[in-house]
Design a protein around this motif. Sequence first.
Motif, PDB file in Angstrom:
ATOM      1  N   ALA A   1      68.663 -13.285 103.607  1.00  0.00           N
ATOM      2  CA  ALA A   1      68.545 -13.256 102.145  1.00  0.00           C
ATOM      3  C   ALA A   1      67.476 -14.223 101.658  1.00  0.00           C
ATOM      4  O   ALA A   1      66.691 -13.908 100.754  1.00  0.00           O
ATOM      5  N   MET A   2      67.435 -15.414 102.254  1.00  0.00           N
ATOM      6  CA  MET A   2      66.433 -16.391 101.845  1.00  0.00           C
ATOM      7  C   MET A   2      65.037 -15.974 102.304  1.00  0.00           C
ATOM      8  O   MET A   2      64.047 -16.227 101.613  1.00  0.00           O
ATOM      9  N   GLU A   3      64.945 -15.335 103.467  1.00  0.00           N
ATOM     10  CA  GLU A   3      63.655 -14.797 103.913  1.00  0.00           C
ATOM     11  C   GLU A   3      63.134 -13.764 102.914  1.00  0.00           C
ATOM     12  O   GLU A   3      61.960 -13.779 102.545  1.00  0.00           O
ATOM     13  N   MET A   4      64.025 -12.878 102.463  1.00  0.00           N
ATOM     14  CA  MET A   4      63.619 -11.856 101.502  1.00  0.00           C
ATOM     15  C   MET A   4      63.175 -12.490 100.191  1.00  0.00           C
ATOM     16  O   MET A   4      62.166 -12.086  99.601  1.00  0.00           O
ATOM     17  N   ALA A   5      63.917 -13.499  99.735  1.00  0.00           N
ATOM     18  CA  ALA A   5      63.574 -14.155  98.470  1.00  0.00           C
ATOM     19  C   ALA A   5      62.233 -14.868  98.563  1.00  0.00           C
ATOM     20  O   ALA A   5      61.422 -14.811  97.624  1.00  0.00           O
ATOM     21  N   LEU A   6      61.999 -15.549  99.673  1.00  0.00           N
ATOM     22  CA  LEU A   6      60.738 -16.275  99.827  1.00  0.00           C
ATOM     23  C   LEU A   6      59.554 -15.310  99.894  1.00  0.00           C
ATOM     24  O   LEU A   6      58.491 -15.563  99.324  1.00  0.00           O
ATOM     25  N   THR A   7      59.751 -14.189 100.569  1.00  0.00           N
ATOM     26  CA  THR A   7      58.703 -13.167 100.624  1.00  0.00           C
ATOM     27  C   THR A   7      58.424 -12.595  99.236  1.00  0.00           C
ATOM     28  O   THR A   7      57.262 -12.394  98.847  1.00  0.00           O
ATOM     29  N   ALA A   8      59.495 -12.334  98.484  1.00  0.00           N
ATOM     30  CA  ALA A   8      59.326 -11.817  97.121  1.00  0.00           C
ATOM     31  C   ALA A   8      58.582 -12.812  96.247  1.00  0.00           C
ATOM     32  O   ALA A   8      57.732 -12.436  95.430  1.00  0.00           O
ATOM     33  N   TRP A   9      58.890 -14.102  96.404  1.00  0.00           N
ATOM     34  CA  TRP A   9      58.234 -15.149  95.627  1.00  0.00           C
ATOM     35  C   TRP A   9      56.740 -15.229  95.950  1.00  0.00           C
ATOM     36  O   TRP A   9      55.897 -15.290  95.051  1.00  0.00           O
ATOM     37  N   LYS A  10      56.416 -15.171  97.240  1.00  0.00           N
ATOM     38  CA  LYS A  10      55.018 -15.309  97.654  1.00  0.00           C
ATOM     39  C   LYS A  10      54.197 -14.080  97.297  1.00  0.00           C
ATOM     40  O   LYS A  10      53.009 -14.190  96.974  1.00  0.00           O
ATOM     41  N   ASN A  11      54.816 -12.909  97.361  1.00  0.00           N
ATOM     42  CA  ASN A  11      54.088 -11.667  97.122  1.00  0.00           C
ATOM     43  C   ASN A  11      54.251 -11.121  95.707  1.00  0.00           C
ATOM     44  O   ASN A  11      53.673 -10.083  95.368  1.00  0.00           O
ATOM     45  N   VAL A  12      55.061 -11.828  94.890  1.00  0.00           N
ATOM     46  CA  VAL A  12      55.367 -11.376  93.533  1.00  0.00           C
ATOM     47  C   VAL A  12      55.809  -9.908  93.574  1.00  0.00           C
ATOM     48  O   VAL A  12      55.298  -9.056  92.838  1.00  0.00           O
ATOM     49  N   SER A  13      56.770  -9.630  94.439  1.00  0.00           N
ATOM     50  CA  SER A  13      57.257  -8.263  94.617  1.00  0.00           C
ATOM     51  C   SER A  13      58.765  -8.306  94.847  1.00  0.00           C
ATOM     52  O   SER A  13      59.222  -8.838  95.870  1.00  0.00           O
TER      53      SER A  13
END
Length: 203
Positions: free
Chosen positions: A99-111
């Motif tokens: 879940a945290m991996e997904m959130a961090l990816t979303a934050w970095k990619n604005v997606s």
Amino acid sequence: MSNPSTAWSLLRAGNRRFCATKPSGSPSADVHAPFAAVFRCADACTPSEALLGQDRGSLIDVSTWGHVIDSGALATMEYAVGTLKTPLIVVVGHENCAAMEMALTAWKNVSFPDGAARMVVEQAISSLTRVGGSIDTADELAAAHAVSTGASLLHKSPIIAGAVDRGQSAIVCLMSGDGAAPIRACATFGDVSVSDATLLECV
């Protein structure tokens, strides 16, 4: 696991083993007096009772993916603190959290993802922004999110906040690893003493 029928067969067989080894008779309601309510991430591999070395029934175990505080999770925590007078809530973050991996990816990619996973990401990113966005790894985000989740339980529930204010309950936020390393306290809320020297926050 190949198919639903195989999974169900394993569960039924496991239940038969459980029934065969369980002592006859069931405990009365007043025997069930858990001393801690554990709020864990649903994809953590180690069950709370095993992680914390406790007997079955000594903990109330609540899990949602990414520590999403929905009405069911909050009601369970309020039941533990308000009705059962459980003196401690433990928020357990863990390493390698999807879940945290997904959130961090979303934050970095604005997606942001579609579906209910969006709520997980939004709550985790809220935890990230509380520390100024200065987080590089999912493990760091998991620790920050555990602390933010503890604070959110206080903010969202007058029952929990009142119990903490009166010294009847407290919250410890911690991180767990792969089982080889001991748990690490990240923050406390209320009158509880922990030995970890480097708390992210202490209220």
